[in-house]
Every structure is written in structure tokens, then in C-alpha cells.
Enzyme design. Structure first.
Site, PDB file in Angstrom:
ATOM      1  N   ARG A  81      35.502  19.027  31.868  1.00 41.78           N
ATOM      2  CA  ARG A  81      34.046  19.031  32.022  1.00 41.78           C
ATOM      3  C   ARG A  81      33.683  17.934  33.007  1.00 41.78           C
ATOM      4  O   ARG A  81      34.153  16.804  32.872  1.00 41.78           O
ATOM      5  CB  ARG A  81      33.378  18.756  30.670  1.00 41.78           C
ATOM      6  CG  ARG A  81      31.870  18.817  30.722  1.00 41.78           C
ATOM      7  CD  ARG A  81      31.247  18.397  29.398  1.00 41.78           C
ATOM      8  NE  ARG A  81      30.785  17.029  29.461  1.00 41.78           N
ATOM      9  CZ  ARG A  81      29.805  16.528  28.709  1.00 41.78           C
ATOM     10  NH1 ARG A  81      29.196  17.293  27.826  1.00 41.78           N
ATOM     11  NH2 ARG A  81      29.443  15.264  28.816  1.00 41.78           N
TER      12      ARG A  81
ATOM     13  N   TYR B 255      22.882  11.932  31.908  1.00 42.28           N
ATOM     14  CA  TYR B 255      23.588  12.403  30.721  1.00 42.28           C
ATOM     15  C   TYR B 255      25.090  12.578  31.035  1.00 42.28           C
ATOM     16  O   TYR B 255      25.460  13.125  32.069  1.00 42.28           O
ATOM     17  CB  TYR B 255      23.031  13.764  30.235  1.00 42.28           C
ATOM     18  CG  TYR B 255      24.004  14.372  29.272  1.00 42.28           C
ATOM     19  CD1 TYR B 255      24.086  13.890  27.974  1.00 42.28           C
ATOM     20  CD2 TYR B 255      24.932  15.328  29.679  1.00 42.28           C
ATOM     21  CE1 TYR B 255      25.047  14.353  27.102  1.00 42.28           C
ATOM     22  CE2 TYR B 255      25.896  15.799  28.823  1.00 42.28           C
ATOM     23  CZ  TYR B 255      25.948  15.305  27.531  1.00 42.28           C
ATOM     24  OH  TYR B 255      26.927  15.745  26.688  1.00 42.28           O
TER      25      TYR B 255
ATOM     26  N   ASP C 236      27.850  20.607  31.692  1.00 43.87           N
ATOM     27  CA  ASP C 236      26.842  20.633  30.633  1.00 43.87           C
ATOM     28  C   ASP C 236      25.487  20.257  31.219  1.00 43.87           C
ATOM     29  O   ASP C 236      25.295  19.128  31.678  1.00 43.87           O
ATOM     30  CB  ASP C 236      27.253  19.628  29.539  1.00 43.87           C
ATOM     31  CG  ASP C 236      26.416  19.755  28.274  1.00 43.87           C
ATOM     32  OD1 ASP C 236      25.395  20.476  28.306  1.00 43.87           O
ATOM     33  OD2 ASP C 236      26.788  19.138  27.259  1.00 43.87           O
TER      34      ASP C 236
ATOM     35  N   HIS D 251      22.848  20.237  29.398  1.00 40.35           N
ATOM     36  CA  HIS D 251      22.246  19.533  28.260  1.00 40.35           C
ATOM     37  C   HIS D 251      20.766  19.856  28.074  1.00 40.35           C
ATOM     38  O   HIS D 251      19.931  18.955  27.949  1.00 40.35           O
ATOM     39  CB  HIS D 251      22.475  18.017  28.387  1.00 40.35           C
ATOM     40  CG  HIS D 251      22.807  17.383  27.072  1.00 40.35           C
ATOM     41  ND1 HIS D 251      21.901  16.656  26.368  1.00 40.35           N
ATOM     42  CD2 HIS D 251      23.932  17.388  26.331  1.00 40.35           C
ATOM     43  CE1 HIS D 251      22.453  16.234  25.242  1.00 40.35           C
ATOM     44  NE2 HIS D 251      23.700  16.666  25.198  1.00 40.35           N
TER      45      HIS D 251
ATOM     46  N   GLU E 195      27.063  24.969  30.429  1.00 43.60           N
ATOM     47  CA  GLU E 195      26.675  24.793  29.020  1.00 43.60           C
ATOM     48  C   GLU E 195      25.209  24.424  28.873  1.00 43.60           C
ATOM     49  O   GLU E 195      24.677  23.649  29.678  1.00 43.60           O
ATOM     50  CB  GLU E 195      27.556  23.682  28.442  1.00 43.60           C
ATOM     51  CG  GLU E 195      27.247  23.329  27.012  1.00 43.60           C
ATOM     52  CD  GLU E 195      28.100  22.145  26.549  1.00 43.60           C
ATOM     53  OE1 GLU E 195      29.171  21.888  27.141  1.00 43.60           O
ATOM     54  OE2 GLU E 195      27.670  21.487  25.598  1.00 43.60           O
TER      55      GLU E 195
ATOM     56  N   GLU F 170      25.389  24.126  20.577  1.00 46.50           N
ATOM     57  CA  GLU F 170      25.884  22.996  19.776  1.00 46.50           C
ATOM     58  C   GLU F 170      24.804  22.481  18.821  1.00 46.50           C
ATOM     59  O   GLU F 170      25.109  21.793  17.868  1.00 46.50           O
ATOM     60  CB  GLU F 170      26.454  21.878  20.648  1.00 46.50           C
ATOM     61  CG  GLU F 170      25.452  21.173  21.507  1.00 46.50           C
ATOM     62  CD  GLU F 170      26.102  20.172  22.462  1.00 46.50           C
ATOM     63  OE1 GLU F 170      27.176  20.457  23.002  1.00 46.50           O
ATOM     64  OE2 GLU F 170      25.512  19.106  22.663  1.00 46.50           O
TER      65      GLU F 170
ATOM     66  N   ARG G 297      29.026  27.554  21.012  1.00 47.08           N
ATOM     67  CA  ARG G 297      29.233  26.099  20.930  1.00 47.08           C
ATOM     68  C   ARG G 297      29.099  25.551  19.508  1.00 47.08           C
ATOM     69  O   ARG G 297      29.486  24.421  19.229  1.00 47.08           O
ATOM     70  CB  ARG G 297      28.181  25.386  21.811  1.00 47.08           C
ATOM     71  CG  ARG G 297      28.386  25.553  23.263  1.00 47.08           C
ATOM     72  CD  ARG G 297      29.556  24.741  23.756  1.00 47.08           C
ATOM     73  NE  ARG G 297      29.339  23.315  23.729  1.00 47.08           N
ATOM     74  CZ  ARG G 297      30.303  22.414  23.590  1.00 47.08           C
ATOM     75  NH1 ARG G 297      31.560  22.789  23.431  1.00 47.08           N
ATOM     76  NH2 ARG G 297      30.026  21.115  23.607  1.00 47.08           N
TER      77      ARG G 297
ATOM     78  N   GLU H 269      36.383  21.804  22.829  1.00 42.30           N
ATOM     79  CA  GLU H 269      36.109  20.495  23.426  1.00 42.30           C
ATOM     80  C   GLU H 269      36.948  19.445  22.699  1.00 42.30           C
ATOM     81  O   GLU H 269      37.008  19.422  21.470  1.00 42.30           O
ATOM     82  CB  GLU H 269      34.618  20.170  23.264  1.00 42.30           C
ATOM     83  CG  GLU H 269      34.198  18.858  23.894  1.00 42.30           C
ATOM     84  CD  GLU H 269      32.682  18.632  23.769  1.00 42.30           C
ATOM     85  OE1 GLU H 269      32.045  19.325  22.950  1.00 42.30           O
ATOM     86  OE2 GLU H 269      32.158  17.782  24.496  1.00 42.30           O
TER      87      GLU H 269
ATOM     88  N   TRP I 233      16.268  15.662  25.537  1.00 43.74           N
ATOM     89  CA  TRP I 233      17.438  14.828  25.870  1.00 43.74           C
ATOM     90  C   TRP I 233      18.660  15.717  25.979  1.00 43.74           C
ATOM     91  O   TRP I 233      18.841  16.658  25.271  1.00 43.74           O
ATOM     92  CB  TRP I 233      17.696  13.748  24.816  1.00 43.74           C
ATOM     93  CG  TRP I 233      18.899  12.940  25.241  1.00 43.74           C
ATOM     94  CD1 TRP I 233      18.961  12.048  26.266  1.00 43.74           C
ATOM     95  CD2 TRP I 233      20.213  13.015  24.694  1.00 43.74           C
ATOM     96  NE1 TRP I 233      20.241  11.565  26.394  1.00 43.74           N
ATOM     97  CE2 TRP I 233      21.039  12.137  25.447  1.00 43.74           C
ATOM     98  CE3 TRP I 233      20.802  13.761  23.651  1.00 43.74           C
ATOM     99  CZ2 TRP I 233      22.402  11.967  25.187  1.00 43.74           C
ATOM    100  CZ3 TRP I 233      22.141  13.585  23.385  1.00 43.74           C
ATOM    101  CH2 TRP I 233      22.935  12.700  24.150  1.00 43.74           C
TER     102      TRP I 233
HETATM  103  O1  KDG Z   1      25.510  13.889  19.486  1.00 41.64           O
HETATM  104  C1  KDG Z   1      25.237  14.609  20.640  1.00 41.64           C
HETATM  105  C2  KDG Z   1      26.490  14.821  21.450  1.00 41.64           C
HETATM  106  O2  KDG Z   1      27.507  15.318  20.653  1.00 41.64           O
HETATM  107  C3  KDG Z   1      26.230  15.741  22.604  1.00 41.64           C
HETATM  108  O3  KDG Z   1      25.312  15.155  23.463  1.00 41.64           O
HETATM  109  C4  KDG Z   1      27.531  16.009  23.326  1.00 41.64           C
HETATM  110  O4  KDG Z   1      26.530  17.726  24.617  1.00 41.64           O
HETATM  111  C5  KDG Z   1      27.516  17.223  24.159  1.00 41.64           C
HETATM  112  C6  KDG Z   1      28.810  17.851  24.418  1.00 41.64           C
HETATM  113  O5  KDG Z   1      28.796  18.900  25.026  1.00 41.64           O
HETATM  114  O6  KDG Z   1      29.822  17.305  24.007  1.00 41.64           O
HETATM  115 MG    MG Z   2      26.902  19.764  25.163  1.00 39.16          MG
END
Ligand code: KDG
Ligand code: MG
Length: 402
Positions: free
Chosen positions: A147, A159, A210, A212, A236, A262, A283, A339, A402
């Protein structure tokens, strides 16, 4: 067999982990991960006040019934806090089942579909040059999937790029830090980053990225389209998960594979994304997605739509979840990737594990159940320390994802 006791162990070897230990009248116990980054104490309270009193006296073999007791049986169901608790209970019960039958978890859920599980790591740097060096480091270590996140000119902190460049840990001690985000700069930058990574490392490495949750559907569509020439393994969380129709727009514009979820908790977060064929990877991890019992159903439904697993596995999920994820992904047919961010060395003072990294894959030994143990005495040396995930604002101060 009956459950006689259940306790929640909170410890902070480098970061907070919440572990549920379910103990039976035959002395066999099971462990479940109950860590929800930054909200650890909420899960502890739900487990201790609501779940544990109702667990005592139950037969731990009844994983399906107990799952439904804590999901269907609860009027105020779903949500990250309660589903993390349900997941921890479920993991611990499957751990007990494996120990009772003296066999690894993967044997209880289909046996081995493969010998090893493909994993991806995190590479990052303050700028493209540093990021390329970091990718090279992981390729050297044997990773076949990386990644890639990079600092962006004009954004102070991006991020996925740790400030100290030491290790990835987004939660900060104390109250939430505020970060600043600038989507136009991000969108202009990322294609160039991947152009350079492909140029340097060629086609024989899987690349992931990612976003995010930070793009609107049309921004994400542009990004996915502009990244097409670099053949990502996945993009992602291109959009926030609440607006599921947003993923349809991305699909209409690009063939870049999409991973999401996730922060999802149940099959209902996924079902229309599956049936409408809007994503490629799941995820949602075992620790937040209802445990093994529920993820088996999610994966089964996904398999009908040619959608594969790609579970979240950041370091804020404990070694118990990681081991459970390796078992799970050894067994299901529609495995994609997992991951894997190795935990800090100090974590092994509390948790003993049964998985190992080899040549781009995680392998797991044949110890019964999930195969991870916790040293409760050692855990006491690392008391809980309040920490929060950051919050994010746009450059003009507007609150953002975030
Ligand atoms: O607690 C939040 C994280 O696990 C996250 O920000 C990590 O996005 C993430 C990832 O893909 O590992
Ligand atoms: Mg992520």
C-alpha cells in the site's frame, strides 16, 4: 460444557488493546479481540455491563445461537461498539471450539483452501522520493503487495504518513488532534505518485492505495480513472461508506478495483454493494464485523458475486484478530489479500502468536483454536492510556471525514 466466567483485559503495550477472555467449567478458555481504536472503553462497558452477565451458564459450543442472542436478541442492535463486542464473544467461542476439538480454527470452517495468505504492507514517505525508498525496503523484505501513501506538497500532514516516520499509529495520546485536508491537491498529486512507483518497480508488484473516505463520488471517479494505467490491486475507501450509491458512479467511470468497509459492521452494509457489483473487496474485519460466524456469511454471499476478502489488518487490531483473519483466509475460497502491519516488538511481551511472515505471505501453525495467548501478568505492566484518532478539517476550517 458451560461458560463460568468472562473478563475483559485492557492493556497498552505501545497502544491500547481490549481482549475478552471466556473461561469454561473445564478450564478451557477462548480469546477474542475487542479493540475499537479510540473507543476502547465503550466496548469494555458494553461487554461488562450488558454481555458478560448473559454469557454465564451458556454452552460455548452454540456459536450460532449465542451470536443471534447478542445480535437479533438485542433491540438496539448494530453499530461499531456493540458489533465489536459481538465479534469478541464470537472469536472467543470459536477459539474454545478449536481447543475442545484440538484443531486449528481453519479446520472448523472448511479446512485449508491454501497453505498461506497473501498480505500487503504499508509504505510511505514525506514525498515521492522518500516513498519510493520505503516501497523498495518492503520489496526487499519479500512483500509482493504494497500500500503506497505519500506526503502531499502543501498539506502539512497526510493520512498514512506518520509524522515521526517511525511506525504507523494514527491515534494520539489524549484528545483528538486536528488535521487539515485539501482534496484538490490530493487529486492532482496521486497519479504522479503511482506513475513513479510503477516506473521504478515495474509490473511485478501489487500496488494498493487508501483514499480514506475523503472524496466525493465524482472526485473518486476521477481518481479511479486517472489511476487506471497503473493497474492498482485496489483503491480503498474512495468515498465515505454511508453513501453507497456513490460507488455506482465510480464503477461507471473506471475499472480500478474498489475495496470498502473497514468501518462497516454487518452484511446489511454490504448486500446491495454485492448484488449491484459495485465493489471488489471486503474490508470489514473479524473484530468489527460480527466475528467468524457473521463474516462466513458475508464471504459466502460475496463469493456469489465474485467479490473477495481483503480484511482490514492495521496495528490497532490485536494479534488475536490477526491470527483469526489468517485462519479465516486460509479457509474461504474467495480470499483476496490481507492487510498486515507487524505489531511493535513490545506487543509480543503480552501476546504470544502463531503466525509468521514468509516471502510475502502469512503462514499459521497447527495450534488449536485461534492459537494466540495473552500473558495477563505482563498486560498489567501496560495500563490503558487514553488516545484518540484525529479529526479532520478542510483548509477553510470545515469539519470533514478523517
Ligand atoms: O483505527 C483506524 C485505522 O485502523 C485506519 O485508519 C487504518 O485505514 C486504515 C487501513 O486501511 O489500515
Ligand atoms: Mg483503510
Amino acid at each position: 460444557m458451560k461458560i463460568t466466567e468472562a473478563k475483559v483485559i485492557v492493556c497498552c503495550p505501545g497502544r491500547n488493546f481490549v481482549t475478552l477472555k471466556i473461561i469454561t467449567d473445564q478450564g478451557i478458555f477462548g480469546l477474542g479481540d475487542a479493540t475499537l481504536n479510540g473507543m476502547e472503553k465503550s466496548v469494555v462497558a458494553y461487554l461488562e455491563n450488558y454481555c458478560i452477565p448473559s454469557l454465564i451458564g451458556r454452552d460455548p459450543a452454540n456459536t450460532e445461537d449465542i451470536w443471534h442472542y447478542f445480535y437479533r436478541g438485542v433491540y438496539w442492535r448494530r453499530g461499531a461498539v456493540s458489533m465489536t463486542a459481538v465479534s469478541a464473544i464470537d472469536m472467543a467461542l470459536w477459539d474454545i471450539k478449536g481447543k475442545v476439538l484440538n484443531t486449528p480454527l481453519y479446520n472448523l470452517i472448511g479446512g485449508k483452501s491454501r497453505d498461506k495468505v497473501l498480505v500487503y504492507c504499508h509504505a510511505y514517505g514525506k514525498n515521492i522520493a522518500e516513498t519510493l525508498i520505503d516501497v523498495g525496503k518492503y520489496v526487499e523484505k519479500g512483500f509482493r503487495a504494497v500500500r503506497v501513501q505519500s506526503g502531499i506538497p502543501g498539506i502539512e500532514h497526510t493520512y498514512g504518513v506518520p509524522k515521526d516516520n517511525k511506525h504507523y499509529e494514527p491515534a494520539h495520546k489524549g484528545l483528538a488532534h486536528e488535521e487539515v485536508w485539501d482534496t484538490p491537491r490530493y487529486l492532482n498529486f496521486v497519479p504522479e505518485l503511482f506513475e513513479k512507483v510503477r516506473e521504478t518497480f515495474g509490473d511485478n508488484i501489487h500496488l494498493l492505495h487508501d483514499a480514506h473516505h475523503r472524496c466525493t463520488p465524482v472526485e473518486a471517479s476521477r481518481l479511479a480513472k486517472e489511476l487506471e494505467p497503473y493497474h492498482l490491486f485496489w483503491l480503498e475507501d474512495p468515498v465515505a461508506g454511508e453513501l453507497q450509491e456513490g460507488l455506482r458512479l465510480i464503477r461507471q467511470h473506471s475499472v480500478t478495483p474498489i475495496a470498502i468497509g473497514e468501518v462497516f459492521n454487518t452484511i446489511f452494509d454490504y448486500s446491495s454493494l454485492f448484488t449491484e457489483q459495485l465493489i471488489d473487496y471486503i474490508r470489514m474485519p473479524i473484530v468489527h464485523g460480527g466475528g467468524i460466524t457473521h463474516l462466513l456469511k458475508v464471504a459466502a454471499m460475496a463469493s456469489v458475486y465474485h467479490i473477495n476478502t481483503g480484511f482490514h489488518g492495521a496495528t490497532d487490531l490485536s494479534p488475536v484478530n490477526l491470527a483469526a483473519s489468517v485462519h479465516f483466509n486460509m479457509a474461504v475460497n474467495n480470499f483476496g489479500i490481507l492487510e498486515y502491519m507487524p505489531h511493535q516488538e513490545i506487543v509480543s511481551e503480552v501476546f504470544s502468536t502463531n503466525y509468521r511472515f514468509e516471502d510475502g505471505y502469512l503462514k499459521i501453525d497447527e495450534s488449536p483454536g485461534i492459537g494466540v495467548d495473552i500473558d495477563e501478568k505482563a498486560a498489567k505492566k501496560f495500563p490503558y492510556a487514553m488516545a484518540r484518532l484525529p479529526v479532520n478539517r478542510k483548509t477553510d476550517g470545515t469539519m470533514f471525514n478523517w
